[in-house]
Scaffold this motif. Sequence first.
Motif, PDB file in Angstrom:
ATOM      1  N   ASN A  83     -29.367 -21.118  11.690  1.00  0.00           N
ATOM      2  CA  ASN A  83     -30.753 -20.439  11.676  1.00  0.00           C
ATOM      3  C   ASN A  83     -30.729 -18.755  11.588  1.00  0.00           C
ATOM      4  O   ASN A  83     -29.527 -18.667  11.986  1.00  0.00           O
ATOM      5  N   SER A  84     -31.265 -18.261  11.465  1.00  0.00           N
ATOM      6  CA  SER A  84     -30.996 -16.593  11.323  1.00  0.00           C
ATOM      7  C   SER A  84     -29.637 -16.278  10.580  1.00  0.00           C
ATOM      8  O   SER A  84     -29.100 -15.164  11.123  1.00  0.00           O
ATOM      9  N   LEU A  85     -30.046 -16.367   9.677  1.00  0.00           N
ATOM     10  CA  LEU A  85     -28.768 -16.171   8.856  1.00  0.00           C
ATOM     11  C   LEU A  85     -28.275 -14.762   8.608  1.00  0.00           C
ATOM     12  O   LEU A  85     -29.383 -14.409   8.620  1.00  0.00           O
ATOM     13  N   LYS A  86     -27.091 -14.091   7.948  1.00  0.00           N
ATOM     14  CA  LYS A  86     -27.094 -12.943   8.566  1.00  0.00           C
ATOM     15  C   LYS A  86     -25.927 -12.598   7.086  1.00  0.00           C
ATOM     16  O   LYS A  86     -25.841 -13.946   6.763  1.00  0.00           O
ATOM     17  N   PRO A  87     -26.162 -11.638   6.174  1.00  0.00           N
ATOM     18  CA  PRO A  87     -25.698 -11.432   4.695  1.00  0.00           C
ATOM     19  C   PRO A  87     -23.844 -11.938   5.302  1.00  0.00           C
ATOM     20  O   PRO A  87     -23.132 -12.123   4.458  1.00  0.00           O
ATOM     21  N   GLU A  88     -23.166 -11.510   7.130  1.00  0.00           N
ATOM     22  CA  GLU A  88     -21.847 -11.504   6.611  1.00  0.00           C
ATOM     23  C   GLU A  88     -21.688 -13.003   7.156  1.00  0.00           C
ATOM     24  O   GLU A  88     -20.428 -13.519   7.159  1.00  0.00           O
ATOM     25  N   GLY A  89     -22.362 -14.593   6.519  1.00  0.00           N
ATOM     26  CA  GLY A  89     -22.413 -15.255   6.483  1.00  0.00           C
ATOM     27  C   GLY A  89     -22.529 -16.525   5.122  1.00  0.00           C
ATOM     28  O   GLY A  89     -22.597 -16.989   5.523  1.00  0.00           O
ATOM     29  N   THR A  90     -22.547 -14.974   3.588  1.00  0.00           N
ATOM     30  CA  THR A  90     -22.063 -15.861   3.232  1.00  0.00           C
ATOM     31  C   THR A  90     -20.451 -16.293   3.019  1.00  0.00           C
ATOM     32  O   THR A  90     -19.440 -15.291   2.890  1.00  0.00           O
ATOM     33  N   ALA A  91     -20.338 -17.105   2.392  1.00  0.00           N
ATOM     34  CA  ALA A  91     -18.953 -18.024   2.248  1.00  0.00           C
ATOM     35  C   ALA A  91     -19.103 -19.460   1.493  1.00  0.00           C
ATOM     36  O   ALA A  91     -20.229 -19.792   1.485  1.00  0.00           O
ATOM     37  N   VAL A  92     -17.989 -20.164   1.651  1.00  0.00           N
ATOM     38  CA  VAL A  92     -17.792 -21.497   1.457  1.00  0.00           C
ATOM     39  C   VAL A  92     -18.046 -22.286   2.621  1.00  0.00           C
ATOM     40  O   VAL A  92     -17.211 -21.730   3.290  1.00  0.00           O
ATOM     41  N   TYR A  93     -18.774 -23.078   3.373  1.00  0.00           N
ATOM     42  CA  TYR A  93     -18.269 -23.942   4.021  1.00  0.00           C
ATOM     43  C   TYR A  93     -17.515 -25.483   3.362  1.00  0.00           C
ATOM     44  O   TYR A  93     -18.496 -26.004   2.696  1.00  0.00           O
ATOM     45  N   TYR A  94     -17.009 -25.614   4.634  1.00  0.00           N
ATOM     46  CA  TYR A  94     -16.213 -26.666   4.785  1.00  0.00           C
ATOM     47  C   TYR A  94     -15.977 -27.759   5.699  1.00  0.00           C
ATOM     48  O   TYR A  94     -16.114 -27.336   6.908  1.00  0.00           O
ATOM     49  N   CYS A  95     -16.482 -28.506   5.930  1.00  0.00           N
ATOM     50  CA  CYS A  95     -15.884 -30.099   6.383  1.00  0.00           C
ATOM     51  C   CYS A  95     -14.711 -30.389   6.582  1.00  0.00           C
ATOM     52  O   CYS A  95     -14.650 -30.449   5.315  1.00  0.00           O
ATOM     53  N   ASN A  96     -14.769 -30.745   7.757  1.00  0.00           N
ATOM     54  CA  ASN A  96     -13.740 -31.063   8.637  1.00  0.00           C
ATOM     55  C   ASN A  96     -13.896 -32.525   8.922  1.00  0.00           C
ATOM     56  O   ASN A  96     -14.453 -32.538   9.940  1.00  0.00           O
ATOM     57  N   ALA A  97     -12.532 -33.444   8.513  1.00  0.00           N
ATOM     58  CA  ALA A  97     -12.505 -34.663   9.957  1.00  0.00           C
ATOM     59  C   ALA A  97     -11.155 -34.862  10.287  1.00  0.00           C
ATOM     60  O   ALA A  97     -10.539 -34.352   9.400  1.00  0.00           O
ATOM     61  N   ARG A  98     -10.951 -35.431  11.077  1.00  0.00           N
ATOM     62  CA  ARG A  98      -9.345 -35.290  11.984  1.00  0.00           C
ATOM     63  C   ARG A  98      -9.375 -35.497  13.091  1.00  0.00           C
ATOM     64  O   ARG A  98     -10.510 -35.587  14.200  1.00  0.00           O
ATOM     65  N   THR A  99      -8.609 -36.657  13.308  1.00  0.00           N
ATOM     66  CA  THR A  99      -8.035 -37.303  14.432  1.00  0.00           C
ATOM     67  C   THR A  99      -7.630 -36.619  15.895  1.00  0.00           C
ATOM     68  O   THR A  99      -7.234 -35.322  15.335  1.00  0.00           O
ATOM     69  N   PRO A 100      -7.844 -36.787  16.382  1.00  0.00           N
ATOM     70  CA  PRO A 100      -7.613 -35.825  18.225  1.00  0.00           C
ATOM     71  C   PRO A 100      -6.370 -35.258  18.093  1.00  0.00           C
ATOM     72  O   PRO A 100      -6.057 -34.171  18.397  1.00  0.00           O
ATOM     73  N   ASP A 101      -5.269 -36.109  17.916  1.00  0.00           N
ATOM     74  CA  ASP A 101      -4.071 -35.800  17.905  1.00  0.00           C
ATOM     75  C   ASP A 101      -3.503 -35.168  16.773  1.00  0.00           C
ATOM     76  O   ASP A 101      -2.582 -34.697  16.525  1.00  0.00           O
TER      77      ASP A 101
END
Length: 117
Positions: A83-101
């Motif tokens: 919400n309330s997005l700003k121009p500096e938020g322009t980017a490629v957004y990536y999802c990440n999954a990792r094990t705790p270790d």
Amino acid sequence: QVQLVESGGGLVQPGGSLRLSCTASRSTITFYDMGWYRQAPGKQRELVASISGGSTTNYADFVKGRFTISRDNAKNAVALQMNSLKPEGTAVYYCNARTPDNIYNFWGQGTQVTVSS
């Protein structure tokens, strides 16, 4: 191996909202820490928000109070409400999954978010 597929990116005006979704290919993400990162042109990839297997959340200072990360283990999915997005938020957004270790670490292909009038 975990395959992650993001969706929900696009063009939005400053002050607008977007909801990103990430779906994982396997059910054992219940025990994975999930996160959203972003990378703007010419800049390093940076953490936006993360959520642990126990649903503990963490946010970068620049999104606190505006973004919300959530997960639905039954659907193998994680979402980022922006919400309330700003121009500096322009980017490629990536999802990440990792094990705790940190032994296993997987990335999605990314989804473009452009904040512009």
